[in-house]
Every structure is written in structure tokens, then in C-alpha cells.
Design a protein around this motif. Structure first.
Motif, PDB file in Angstrom:
ATOM      1  N   ARG A  97       0.834  -1.204   0.000  1.00  0.00           N
ATOM      2  CA  ARG A  97       0.000   0.000   0.000  1.00  0.00           C
ATOM      3  C   ARG A  97       0.868   1.254   0.000  1.00  0.00           C
ATOM      4  NH1 ARG A  97      -5.310  -1.194   1.685  1.00  0.00           N
ATOM      5  NH2 ARG A  97      -5.629   0.967   2.263  1.00  0.00           N
ATOM      6  N   PRO A  98       0.336   2.361  -0.528  1.00  0.00           N
ATOM      7  CA  PRO A  98       1.089   3.615  -0.470  1.00  0.00           C
ATOM      8  C   PRO A  98       1.303   4.051   0.975  1.00  0.00           C
ATOM      9  CG  PRO A  98      -0.792   3.776  -1.957  1.00  0.00           C
ATOM     10  CD  PRO A  98      -0.947   2.501  -1.201  1.00  0.00           C
ATOM     11  N   ALA A  99       2.314   4.875   1.204  1.00  0.00           N
ATOM     12  CA  ALA A  99       2.567   5.395   2.541  1.00  0.00           C
ATOM     13  C   ALA A  99       1.394   6.255   2.996  1.00  0.00           C
ATOM     14  CB  ALA A  99       3.853   6.225   2.532  1.00  0.00           C
ATOM     15  N   LEU A 146     -12.540   6.673 -10.346  1.00  0.00           N
ATOM     16  CA  LEU A 146     -12.906   7.161  -9.025  1.00  0.00           C
ATOM     17  C   LEU A 146     -13.064   8.671  -9.068  1.00  0.00           C
ATOM     18  CD1 LEU A 146     -10.332   5.122  -6.885  1.00  0.00           C
ATOM     19  CD2 LEU A 146     -12.669   4.470  -7.512  1.00  0.00           C
ATOM     20  N   GLY A 147     -13.891   9.192  -8.179  1.00  0.00           N
ATOM     21  CA  GLY A 147     -14.113  10.629  -8.161  1.00  0.00           C
ATOM     22  C   GLY A 147     -14.338  11.160  -6.757  1.00  0.00           C
ATOM     23  N   GLY A 152     -22.313  17.516  -3.873  1.00  0.00           N
ATOM     24  CA  GLY A 152     -22.980  16.710  -4.885  1.00  0.00           C
ATOM     25  C   GLY A 152     -22.417  16.831  -6.283  1.00  0.00           C
ATOM     26  N   ARG A 153     -21.473  17.739  -6.484  1.00  0.00           N
ATOM     27  CA  ARG A 153     -20.932  17.958  -7.827  1.00  0.00           C
ATOM     28  C   ARG A 153     -19.562  17.298  -7.963  1.00  0.00           C
ATOM     29  NH1 ARG A 153     -19.458  23.759 -10.808  1.00  0.00           N
ATOM     30  NH2 ARG A 153     -19.480  22.935 -12.926  1.00  0.00           N
ATOM     31  N   LEU A 154     -19.328  16.605  -9.081  1.00  0.00           N
ATOM     32  CA  LEU A 154     -18.049  15.961  -9.335  1.00  0.00           C
ATOM     33  C   LEU A 154     -16.986  17.031  -9.576  1.00  0.00           C
ATOM     34  CD1 LEU A 154     -16.602  13.202  -9.796  1.00  0.00           C
ATOM     35  CD2 LEU A 154     -17.060  13.527 -12.238  1.00  0.00           C
ATOM     36  N   VAL A 155     -15.948  17.049  -8.729  1.00  0.00           N
ATOM     37  CA  VAL A 155     -14.904  18.076  -8.849  1.00  0.00           C
ATOM     38  C   VAL A 155     -13.519  17.493  -9.107  1.00  0.00           C
ATOM     39  CG1 VAL A 155     -16.147  19.751  -7.427  1.00  0.00           C
ATOM     40  CG2 VAL A 155     -14.539  18.142  -6.336  1.00  0.00           C
ATOM     41  N   ALA A 156     -13.370  16.174  -8.994  1.00  0.00           N
ATOM     42  CA  ALA A 156     -12.066  15.560  -9.252  1.00  0.00           C
ATOM     43  C   ALA A 156     -12.274  14.102  -9.624  1.00  0.00           C
ATOM     44  CB  ALA A 156     -11.158  15.667  -8.028  1.00  0.00           C
ATOM     45  N   MET A 157     -11.367  13.572 -10.446  1.00  0.00           N
ATOM     46  CA  MET A 157     -11.450  12.162 -10.798  1.00  0.00           C
ATOM     47  C   MET A 157     -10.096  11.667 -11.285  1.00  0.00           C
ATOM     48  SD  MET A 157     -13.404  11.733 -14.454  1.00  0.00           S
ATOM     49  CE  MET A 157     -12.616  12.245 -15.978  1.00  0.00           C
ATOM     50  N   ALA A 158      -9.977  10.351 -11.338  1.00  0.00           N
ATOM     51  CA  ALA A 158      -8.827   9.662 -11.909  1.00  0.00           C
ATOM     52  C   ALA A 158      -9.274   8.237 -12.181  1.00  0.00           C
ATOM     53  CB  ALA A 158      -7.630   9.688 -10.961  1.00  0.00           C
ATOM     54  N   GLY A 159      -8.601   7.569 -13.123  1.00  0.00           N
ATOM     55  CA  GLY A 159      -9.046   6.223 -13.448  1.00  0.00           C
ATOM     56  C   GLY A 159      -7.962   5.381 -14.078  1.00  0.00           C
ATOM     57  N   GLU A 160      -8.374   4.192 -14.509  1.00  0.00           N
ATOM     58  CA  GLU A 160      -7.480   3.222 -15.131  1.00  0.00           C
ATOM     59  C   GLU A 160      -7.673   3.263 -16.645  1.00  0.00           C
ATOM     60  OE1 GLU A 160      -7.920   0.055 -11.400  1.00  0.00           O
ATOM     61  OE2 GLU A 160      -8.765  -0.406 -13.361  1.00  0.00           O
ATOM     62  N   ARG A 161      -6.560   3.249 -17.391  1.00  0.00           N
ATOM     63  CA  ARG A 161      -6.666   3.319 -18.843  1.00  0.00           C
ATOM     64  C   ARG A 161      -5.963   2.110 -19.474  1.00  0.00           C
ATOM     65  NH1 ARG A 161      -4.855   8.773 -21.984  1.00  0.00           N
ATOM     66  NH2 ARG A 161      -2.780   8.014 -21.414  1.00  0.00           N
ATOM     67  N   ARG A 187      -5.363  11.933  -3.110  1.00  0.00           N
ATOM     68  CA  ARG A 187      -6.216  10.881  -2.548  1.00  0.00           C
ATOM     69  C   ARG A 187      -6.670   9.898  -3.625  1.00  0.00           C
ATOM     70  NH1 ARG A 187      -9.162  13.726   0.154  1.00  0.00           N
ATOM     71  NH2 ARG A 187      -8.717  13.056   2.265  1.00  0.00           N
ATOM     72  N   LEU A 188      -7.038  10.397  -4.796  1.00  0.00           N
ATOM     73  CA  LEU A 188      -7.512   9.525  -5.871  1.00  0.00           C
ATOM     74  C   LEU A 188      -6.404   8.603  -6.379  1.00  0.00           C
ATOM     75  CD1 LEU A 188      -9.648  12.160  -7.777  1.00  0.00           C
ATOM     76  CD2 LEU A 188     -10.537  10.066  -6.741  1.00  0.00           C
ATOM     77  N   ILE A 189      -5.203   9.150  -6.560  1.00  0.00           N
ATOM     78  CA  ILE A 189      -4.094   8.323  -7.031  1.00  0.00           C
ATOM     79  C   ILE A 189      -3.744   7.276  -5.984  1.00  0.00           C
ATOM     80  CG2 ILE A 189      -1.683   8.317  -7.774  1.00  0.00           C
ATOM     81  CD1 ILE A 189      -2.180  11.226  -8.776  1.00  0.00           C
ATOM     82  N   ASP A 190      -3.722   7.675  -4.713  1.00  0.00           N
ATOM     83  CA  ASP A 190      -3.492   6.715  -3.630  1.00  0.00           C
ATOM     84  C   ASP A 190      -4.472   5.545  -3.724  1.00  0.00           C
ATOM     85  OD1 ASP A 190      -1.328   7.713  -2.288  1.00  0.00           O
ATOM     86  OD2 ASP A 190      -2.420   8.328  -0.503  1.00  0.00           O
ATOM     87  N   ALA A 191      -5.755   5.874  -3.887  1.00  0.00           N
ATOM     88  CA  ALA A 191      -6.790   4.843  -3.915  1.00  0.00           C
ATOM     89  C   ALA A 191      -6.613   3.912  -5.105  1.00  0.00           C
ATOM     90  CB  ALA A 191      -8.169   5.499  -3.942  1.00  0.00           C
ATOM     91  N   LEU A 192      -6.233   4.472  -6.248  1.00  0.00           N
ATOM     92  CA  LEU A 192      -6.022   3.632  -7.426  1.00  0.00           C
ATOM     93  C   LEU A 192      -4.789   2.745  -7.265  1.00  0.00           C
ATOM     94  CD1 LEU A 192      -6.922   6.178 -10.224  1.00  0.00           C
ATOM     95  CD2 LEU A 192      -8.127   4.038  -9.751  1.00  0.00           C
ATOM     96  N   VAL A 193      -3.718   3.285  -6.683  1.00  0.00           N
ATOM     97  CA  VAL A 193      -2.523   2.477  -6.443  1.00  0.00           C
ATOM     98  C   VAL A 193      -2.863   1.280  -5.559  1.00  0.00           C
ATOM     99  CG1 VAL A 193      -0.282   2.446  -5.275  1.00  0.00           C
ATOM    100  CG2 VAL A 193      -0.838   4.305  -6.838  1.00  0.00           C
ATOM    101  N   VAL A 194      -3.671   1.509  -4.532  1.00  0.00           N
ATOM    102  CA  VAL A 194      -4.087   0.407  -3.655  1.00  0.00           C
ATOM    103  C   VAL A 194      -4.846  -0.643  -4.446  1.00  0.00           C
ATOM    104  CG1 VAL A 194      -5.596  -0.228  -1.738  1.00  0.00           C
ATOM    105  CG2 VAL A 194      -4.108   1.773  -1.538  1.00  0.00           C
ATOM    106  N   ARG A 195      -5.796  -0.231  -5.262  1.00  0.00           N
ATOM    107  CA  ARG A 195      -6.591  -1.178  -6.045  1.00  0.00           C
ATOM    108  C   ARG A 195      -5.711  -1.987  -7.004  1.00  0.00           C
ATOM    109  NH1 ARG A 195     -12.431   0.090  -7.166  1.00  0.00           N
ATOM    110  NH2 ARG A 195     -13.137   1.352  -5.419  1.00  0.00           N
TER     111      ARG A 195
END
Length: 237
Positions: A97-99, A146-147, A152-161, A187-195
Motif C-alpha cells: 500500500r502507499p505510505a 474514481l471521483g 454533490g458535484r463531481l470536482v475531481a477524478m482519476a481512473g485506469e486506462r 487521494r484519488l491516485i493513492d486509492a487507485l494504487v491500492v486497487r
């Protein structure tokens, strides 16, 4: 890094299209590309001959964009160059997991959510406002996205390509201008690295050389430059 990893990362588009993204591919002869509403990328072999370039031209059609991504292969002289962009490919150097992040680096109340098909209109709107790179209506089918929402409004995201064997590319990292500086991208990159690592794969990404802020963020998260690349696009004759 093993030889197989070098092959996978040296041709991430082709390796993805011939493997885990085969169901999202279109083909003609030896040329391969993503379905147009999924992604613009296409691929040929490492040393294509004129017949293979002809296959790609037939696949895409006349006057269409051949987005070669980081492929160094040079098409015939009657293919017009549309763009060239210097960049780098970075791989995650950590294990497990990330630090843990410091509390000051992200707001505790910004929950990371998985984005489903019903979120695609908002994702496309966020991409239009932030311009993180190529993103089309079916791009979210390439992997998990992930976002973060505020009010209620989407303000950030990142995903797998791209998904070459053993690897998953993190992409479309973007934050709306009004929500920047709050640690959402981290936070989003951390979560994707974990996945990705929990699946037994390794994360990698691509970034424009001029995007020094993003490079610094990725380095903080444990990504290291594997190689410099040049992104190129051409117009078919």
C-alpha cells in the motif's frame, strides 16, 4: 525490470489491445486500434512495413487521426504529422500500500467514490473544463474510475486506462479549478494504487514533460521516471 515488463511498457497500447482490451478493439490486417468512442489510440508492430501502414490506413479511413501514443514507428511520408508532445512514462516504485498521507495533505471529509455509467455526463463535463488528455464517452469502460464530489458535484477524478500484462495505467487525473489545492488528486491516485497493487499488478502513468506540477506530485507518491517518450499523431492520406 524483466524483459516481459519492458515489452509491455514499450508498447502499452498494442499490448492492451491484443490482451485485456481486445473486446474494445477494432482490427484490419496487422493494425489495431480502440473503438472510436473508447479511445483514439492505435498501434502497429515495432518495425512495421508498408503493408502494415496500409492496414492502419484502411482501419482508420482516409483523412483520420492516427494517434500513435508513444510508438516511435514512423509512417510513410504522405502521412501528415498533426501533433508531437514530449513526455515521460513513470512507474510506481513502492510495494504494497502507499505510505499514509499527512492530514494536511487532504481533507478528511472528501470521500472517494467509484464512478458508474450514470456519472459519464459529469465526467465528460469535468474533462472539458480541465483538459487532462484524450477522453471519450466510453473511455470509462477501460477500467475503474474514481471521483470526489463537493456538494454533490463531481470536482475531481482519476481512473485506469491502458492495461498491458502485469500493469495498469493511471490516467485522467483532473480537478476542477475551484477545488484545487485540497489534496483530491493525491487521494484519488493513492486509492487507485491500492486497487492496482491488490490485484497483483503495478501502476504506471504518462505525463507531459511540461507538466512539472504533476510530475512533482507523482514523485511524492512514489512514481519514478522509466523513460522519456514522445507522443505523436498523424493524419492518414
Amino acid at each position: 525490470m524483466g524483459n516481459r515488463d519492458g515489452v509491455a511498457l514499450g508498447d502499452p497500447v498494442g499490448e492492451s489491445l491484443r490482451g485485456r482490451h481486445a473486446h474494445l478493439a477494432r482490427r484490419f490486417g496487422r493494425a489495431v486500434g480502440y473503438l472510436p468512442d473508447v479511445a483514439s489510440f492505435c498501434a502497429v508492430s515495432a518495425d512495421p512495413d508498408p503493408a502494415e501502414w496500409a492496414d492502419l490506413a484502411r482501419l482508420l479511413g482516409p483523412g483520420e487521426l492516427a494517434d500513435m501514443f508513444s510508438s516511435p514507428a514512423t509512417p510513410p511520408p504522405d502521412w501528415e504529422q498533426v501533433f508531437t508532445l514530449e513526455g515521460r512514462q513513470m512507474t510506481w516504485s513502492g510495494t504494497g500500500r502507499p505510505a499514509p498521507r499527512r492530514e494536511a495533505e487532504a481533507e478528511a471529509d472528501a470521500e472517494v467514490l467509484e464512478l458508474g455509467p450514470d456519472s459519464v455526463p459529469e465526467m465528460l463535463d469535468l474533462v472539458e473544463r480541465t483538459r487532462p488528455g484524450p477522453f471519450r464517452p466510453r473511455t470509462p469502460e477501460l477500467g475503474t474510475y474514481l471521483g470526489v464530489r463537493e456538494n454533490g458535484r463531481l470536482v475531481a477524478m482519476a481512473g485506469e486506462r491502458l492495461r498491458p500484462p502485469g500493469w495498469t495505467e493511471i490516467s485522467a487525473v483532473c480537478t476542477a479549478p475551484e477545488a484545487r489545492g485540497r489534496g483530491h488528486a493525491l487521494r484519488l491516485i493513492d486509492a487507485l494504487v491500492v486497487r492496482v497493487t491488490e490485484r497483483g499488478e503495478r501502476p504506471f502513468l504518462h505525463v507531459a514533460e511540461a507538466n512539472t506540477g504533476a510530475i512533482a506530485l507523482y514523485e511524492r507518491l512514489g512514481f519514478r521516471t522509466r523513460e522519456r517518450v514522445t507522443f505523436r499523431g498523424f493524419r492518414t492520406p
